[in-house]
Structure formats: structure tokens, C-alpha cells
Design an enzyme around this catalytic site. Sequence first.
Site, short mmCIF file in Angstrom:
data_model
loop_
_atom_site.label_atom_id
_atom_site.label_comp_id
_atom_site.label_asym_id
_atom_site.label_seq_id
_atom_site.Cartn_x
_atom_site.Cartn_y
_atom_site.Cartn_z
N LYS A 172 0.85 -1.20 0.00
CA LYS A 172 0.00 0.00 0.00
C LYS A 172 0.87 1.24 0.00
O LYS A 172 2.10 1.15 0.04
CB LYS A 172 -0.99 0.00 1.15
N LYS B 191 -7.45 -5.75 -2.57
CA LYS B 191 -8.28 -5.08 -1.55
C LYS B 191 -8.77 -3.73 -2.05
O LYS B 191 -7.97 -2.92 -2.52
CB LYS B 191 -7.43 -4.82 -0.30
#
Length: 258
Positions: free
Chosen positions: A36, A94
Site C-alpha cells: 500500500k 483489496k
Amino acid sequence: MRWKEATLLLLISPDSVEEALDCAKAAEHLDIVDVKKPDEGSLGANFPWVIRQIRDAVPADKPVSATVGDVPYKPGTVAQAALGATVSGATYIKVGLYGCTTPEQAVDVMRGVVRAVKDHRPDAFVVASGYADAHRIGCVNPLALPDIAHRSGCDAAMLDTAIKDGTRLFDHVPPDLCAEFVRQAHEAGLRAALAGSVKAADLGALTRIGTDIVGVRGAVCEGGDRDAGRIQPQLVAAFRAEMDRHAGEHAASVATAS
Ligand SMILES: O=C[C@H](O)COP(=O)(O)O
């Protein structure tokens, strides 16, 4: 990904190739490496080449996850971004449903993601993520996530926190409601993932309620600081040791009760 039933998996989120290499040093203690870019948001998306480099840097038996972002209600844009993460080597995708204000909008977005990802890679694992502190940002209710994930064909429902100001998952969704979240996810045949400034002290409750995946960054960074601190392999090992301790205690109490 092959699933070990009744096992809490540890997902760790590095923000760079350098941090992923530190995760690789602790590879035996973690289950999923999650790429991320925290400076772009709670589920901020990193560059495709960073996902690729991290895929190459961590052991092949560790799945690489990528966050697609704190996404707007733009199903086409998000589906294309999710495909980008998949093509870059992530097998665990995600999506943070930040801009969705209703379950219908969230289902729209996740249906597009599931199709884009699974047309390319049928074995990929798609996660619909909501936010425990949704009331602070005006997005879809956290307890709607299991149904959203189920209706859109996802593999898991997740909660994280949107605002990283020191408040934690249980500050916004207390353990009994998290238990309900997990129950609903399991009833729909989904995995339940929970995150949001989770600390070792939360692991007892997360284990007892049957969480499948716990997502962590701050707790394994130097000084507990997810922004300025760096992931430390020895903190990953210590966190896993606590997970194992709680798993053992929980198994013993279930055996005693039966
Ligand atoms: O997916 C997990 C997140 O990276 C959690 O980060 P955090 O533990 O710093 O809230």
C-alpha cells in the site's frame, strides 16, 4: 490461496520495496504481504512497478496483496485499477469503498472489480473493505460489508479505519459488533479480515470471535508509528508470538468447554 481453517492469518503492509525486504526477513512469521501507499490514504494504492518489485522480493509462497485505494464511486475506473494490481503480480486485491454511500453503490463497484480480476486470474482473492469509522467520512455502514461482499462475488469482507489518528478498530466497532461482522461473513461463505491500528492487546478478542485475517502496520513499525516508523522484523516476530499464544489459549478453552 489454500486456507488453513480456524487459523488467524497475519497480513503486514509495507509501503516500499525496502520495507518489503524487511518483511521478507520475518517471512516465517507472516502470511500475506500487502502493498500500500499510506501517504495516499488508509488503503492508498501504490505504483504497479512497486507491486511487481515487491512480488519479486518476497518468498514465492507468500501471497502478495495490493490495495486499490480509498476508491470513489466510479465502477469502471476502479475495475481497471484492480486489473492493474492483478497484472502487476498481486493475487489478493483489496478495495476500500470510501466513496460509496449506499450498499448498492458498493456492490456496483465490487462486481466490476471481481469480473476484471477473475477474468484475468480466476484464483485471485478479492476483498471488499469498508471502514470501522465510516460515520466520520460518510461512507457505507461497516456491518453492510459481508452482504456487499457476498452479493458481488468477493472472497472476503474487511474493515479498516479510514482516519489514522490513534483511534482503533474497537473504538468504532466494539468486539461484539466485530463478532457479528465475522458471523455474517462466515454465514455467507466469506473470510473476515479486520484491521485498524490493531495492537497485540486486541488479539485475544480477534481470536475469540473467529477473525480469519488481521491486517497490521503501525503495531509492527518502530515506535508504533505507521508513518515515520519502519517495519521491524523483530516486531513482526513478537506480534506473531502473541497471535500463537492466543490461538493456543483459545484452543485450550474450546477443548475444555466441549
Ligand atoms: O491492512 C492493514 C493496515 O495496513 C493496517 O494499518 P494500521 O495497523 O497501521 O492501522
